[in-house]
Write an enzyme that holds these catalytic residues in place. Structure first.
Site, PDB file in Angstrom:
ATOM      1  N   SER A 174       6.908   9.526   9.716  1.00  0.00           N
ATOM      2  CA  SER A 174       7.200   9.811   8.313  1.00  0.00           C
ATOM      3  C   SER A 174       8.529   9.179   7.899  1.00  0.00           C
ATOM      4  O   SER A 174       8.697   7.968   8.035  1.00  0.00           O
ATOM      5  CB  SER A 174       7.175  11.317   8.069  1.00  0.00           C
ATOM      6  OG  SER A 174       7.181  11.605   6.683  1.00  0.00           O
ATOM      7  N   ASP A 270      -3.010   8.250   3.514  1.00  0.00           N
ATOM      8  CA  ASP A 270      -1.922   9.074   4.043  1.00  0.00           C
ATOM      9  C   ASP A 270      -1.778  10.330   3.185  1.00  0.00           C
ATOM     10  O   ASP A 270      -1.534  10.259   1.979  1.00  0.00           O
ATOM     11  CB  ASP A 270      -0.630   8.265   4.027  1.00  0.00           C
ATOM     12  CG  ASP A 270       0.522   8.992   4.673  1.00  0.00           C
ATOM     13  OD1 ASP A 270       1.001   9.973   4.077  1.00  0.00           O
ATOM     14  OD2 ASP A 270       0.943   8.592   5.775  1.00  0.00           O
ATOM     15  N   HIS A 337      -1.274  12.451   8.283  1.00  0.00           N
ATOM     16  CA  HIS A 337       0.113  11.993   8.185  1.00  0.00           C
ATOM     17  C   HIS A 337       0.794  12.289   9.511  1.00  0.00           C
ATOM     18  O   HIS A 337       0.926  13.441   9.898  1.00  0.00           O
ATOM     19  CB  HIS A 337       0.829  12.716   7.045  1.00  0.00           C
ATOM     20  CG  HIS A 337       2.235  12.245   6.810  1.00  0.00           C
ATOM     21  ND1 HIS A 337       2.525  10.982   6.352  1.00  0.00           N
ATOM     22  CD2 HIS A 337       3.437  12.870   6.968  1.00  0.00           C
ATOM     23  CE1 HIS A 337       3.841  10.849   6.225  1.00  0.00           C
ATOM     24  NE2 HIS A 337       4.421  11.981   6.597  1.00  0.00           N
TER      25      HIS A 337
END
Length: 397
Positions: A174, A270, A337
């Site tokens: 991330s 995502d 994600h």
């Protein structure tokens, strides 16, 4: 719907029980106290920290440095809120952190990196380790010093043996995945000349697209981050010399210039980007997208069409990666994600695959030059190996 939810909870429970044998590694925290003198501190002024599990055997001189994720703070209010949790203060961080997936120490579940020195650098600056503002406002006592943290922690790791590294990977998830892109070349520059160095970005390829209201929400958001944290001088000069600094916070404008081999692991749908870039609350005040963002099977045909268009924009943003022979790609069509940190998506019997290859094997083959891997999945819903995220209705985007 209730039956389906129960089935999902049972699946989670079974997964948790099956993972107990593979996710039992807890690693203690290390504070870099010497960094405080350099002003290399978290938002609240506390020292930076990391967790290190020592390598052994053939991996004793190999290092995996993994950057923690956790979004960003773009204004004083959002940065102040982080002072009260681990994303802004090392005093709020847990003392023991679970390592699994790419950080795991079990050869069966992490065959290429299990015996490396594995490090997780904690994230407490709010700007993907790019900020550096000397002044500290006495009213807020906020410190924007992410770039100093980056350098101080890497220097500390060098004294702990990383200066002898034969192999090294900078990875992250991330906001940490964005860090692994932005700092990829500087990581290589800080290591010995003969070290084999590559970078892995997991769910860090955030794209510059308009939201569902056609506003440039994420671009303005990134502009606020870069200005608040004084990030411009710490973004790749190869990009900032020709573009506005906040655009260089986007990988699609920066990755082309990166000289170090880079692997992009990302879901084309995502879930963080769908929730926060494509359909943020500001663009959906009436909550039309709420159920869709919680679970992709709830999306209407119109919403799925928009998400398919987002996928095409995401794939178009990958075309500027540059140095094609050194790039790796694992772009699956999941609603997910971050897929490298948890065992179920990194390497397990039911993990996601592309071309019959798991994420762990694709990354390992690429790092060790056993084979290249550049695969983009067919559009949703064709991939039946996905672990699609289902969010709690109470969870805020």
């Amino acid at each position: 719907m209730a039956v389906r939810r129960m089935q999902q909870w049972l699946k989670v429970l079974i997964c948790a029980l099956s993972c107990l044998k593979t996710e039992g590694l807890y690693v203690g925290i290390t504070y870099v106290a010497s960094a405080v003198q350099k002003g290399a501190v978290c938002l609240d002024g506390s020292p930076p920290a990391y967790h290190l599990d020592r390598g052994f055997g053939t991996g004793i001189n190999s290092w995996l440095v993994h950057m923690e994720g956790g979004g960003w703070c773009n204004n004083i209010t959002s940065c102040l809120s982080r002072k009260n949790n681990s994303l802004g203060s090392s005093f709020k961080m847990v003392k023991q952190l679970a390592f699994s997936g790419i950080l795991g120490n079990n050869r069966s579940f992490n065959p290429d990196f299990y015996n490396w020195n594995r490090v997780k650098i904690r994230y407490c600056d709010g700007a993907s380790f790019t900020g550096d503002v000397e002044a500290v406002n006495p009213a807020t006592m906020l410190h924007f010093r992410g770039a100093r943290i980056w350098l101080a922690v890497i220097e500390d790791l060098l004294t702990r043996g990383m200066r002898n590294a034969e192999n090294a990977i900078l990875s992250g998830c991330s906001a940490g995945g964005l860090t692994s892109i932005l700092h990829c070349d500087s990581f290589r520059a800080l290591l010995p000349m003969g070290t084999k160095v590559k970078c892995l970005s997991d769910a860090g390829y955030f794209v510059n697209v308009k939201d569902v209201s056609r506003a440039q929400y994420i671009q303005e958001y990134y502009k606020q981050i870069v200005e608040l944290h004084g990030s411009a001088k710490n973004l790749p000069a190869s990009c900032t010399s020709s573009m506005k600094p906040h655009l260089c916070f986007f990988p699609q404008y920066t990755a082309h210039w990166i000289q170090t081999p880079l692997f992009i692991l990302n879901a084309a749908y995502d879930s963080w980007q769908i929730k926060n870039i494509l359909a943020p609350i500001s663009a959906d005040p009436h909550g039309y997208w709420s159920d869709c963002k919680l679970d992709i099977i709830n999306c209407s045909p119109t919403q799925l069409k928009i998400m398919q268009e987002f996928r095409l924009e995401f794939l178009a943003a990958l075309t500027g990666l540059g140095r094609p022979q050194s790039r790796g790609l694992f772009i699956n069509s999941c609603y997910a994600h971050c897929q490298s940190e948890i065992q179920e998506t990194w390497l397990r019997s039911d993990s996601p695959v592309l071309n019959k290859t798991t994420i762990a094997n694709a990354v390992g083959d690429w790092f060790f030059d056993r084979s290249s891997f550049q695969v983009i999945d067919c559009p949703y819903p064709c991939d039946k190996t996905c672990h699609n995220r289902v969010f709690d209705p109470q969870e805020q985007p």
